[in-house]
Design an enzyme around this catalytic site. Sequence first.
Site, PDB file in Angstrom:
ATOM      1  N   LYS A  87      70.571 -33.734 -14.332  1.00  0.00           N
ATOM      2  CA  LYS A  87      70.907 -34.306 -13.019  1.00  0.00           C
ATOM      3  C   LYS A  87      72.409 -34.160 -12.807  1.00  0.00           C
ATOM      4  O   LYS A  87      73.213 -34.617 -13.636  1.00  0.00           O
ATOM      5  CB  LYS A  87      70.486 -35.772 -13.003  1.00  0.00           C
ATOM      6  CG  LYS A  87      70.253 -36.351 -11.629  1.00  0.00           C
ATOM      7  CD  LYS A  87      69.618 -37.732 -11.772  1.00  0.00           C
ATOM      8  CE  LYS A  87      69.333 -38.369 -10.439  1.00  0.00           C
ATOM      9  NZ  LYS A  87      68.924 -39.769 -10.597  1.00  0.00           N
TER      10      LYS A  87
HETATM   11  O1  G3P Z   1      68.248 -42.651  -8.939  1.00  0.00           O
HETATM   12  C1  G3P Z   1      68.851 -42.591  -7.679  1.00  0.00           C
HETATM   13  C2  G3P Z   1      68.297 -43.548  -6.654  1.00  0.00           C
HETATM   14  O2  G3P Z   1      66.902 -43.537  -6.676  1.00  0.00           O
HETATM   15  C3  G3P Z   1      68.903 -44.902  -6.677  1.00  0.00           C
HETATM   16  O3  G3P Z   1      68.220 -45.843  -5.893  1.00  0.00           O
HETATM   17  O4  G3P Z   1      67.852 -48.142  -5.021  1.00  0.00           O
HETATM   18  O5  G3P Z   1      69.874 -47.639  -6.439  1.00  0.00           O
HETATM   19  O6  G3P Z   1      69.723 -46.786  -4.111  1.00  0.00           O
HETATM   20  P1  G3P Z   1      68.950 -47.163  -5.337  1.00  0.00           P
END
Ligand code: G3P
Length: 218
Positions: A87
Amino acid sequence: MKFFIDTANLKDIQEAVELGVLDGVTTNPSLMAKEGIKGTDAVMAHYRQICEIVDGDVSAEVIAVDFDGMVTEGEALAELHPNIVVKVPMTRDGVKAIKYFSEKGIKTNCTLVFTAGQALLAAKAGATYVSPFVGRLDDIGHDGVQLIEQIVQIFSNYGYPTQVLAASVRHVPHLIQCAEIGADVVTCPLNVITGLLNHPLTDKGLAQFLADHKKVNA
Ligand code: G3P
């Protein structure tokens, strides 16, 4: 549509595997920190454990922000297991690293994507996945799902093989909207996946069926 779970929590990953619907895992440094995983050896061991639990792609994020550092870290991550996807953040060096990994046959997930232009760049560099963050765009008053729709359309126009991985999916309507517009993958916490199970009429109907069965089979 593939379901990935967005967590580094082994119990949640195991639960999603047992449900029989999990296609992969995404992690990020915040999710690793949440599980208290610190130090390179512990991080590497944790990724290995995740790969043993789930039969599917597992995104492991580089910490370096320079090209050379990303390459060194990414190659070490890719050696851990064939299912590791490196990633890489959407930056100038990140795009160069994606191109490098793509030429070496190492799968990549371009993260922190917030515009169609960024997604296009990642696809041109050969990313396996692009991760537009739906919820974080909604958080600032934009329309995250609309961005997914735009990217799906662009990739389809040109036949890019890069898969649209809707990330930062926070609730069931997000997931359904992403499915309606043809996202290749969604990644979300366990509660969003299990949230798909729920409807009060299902519970009510089942209770009625069981009660009626009991009446005649008592
Ligand atoms: O892994 C990246 C993403 O899915 C993060 O989600 O909820 O922290 O914005 P969030």
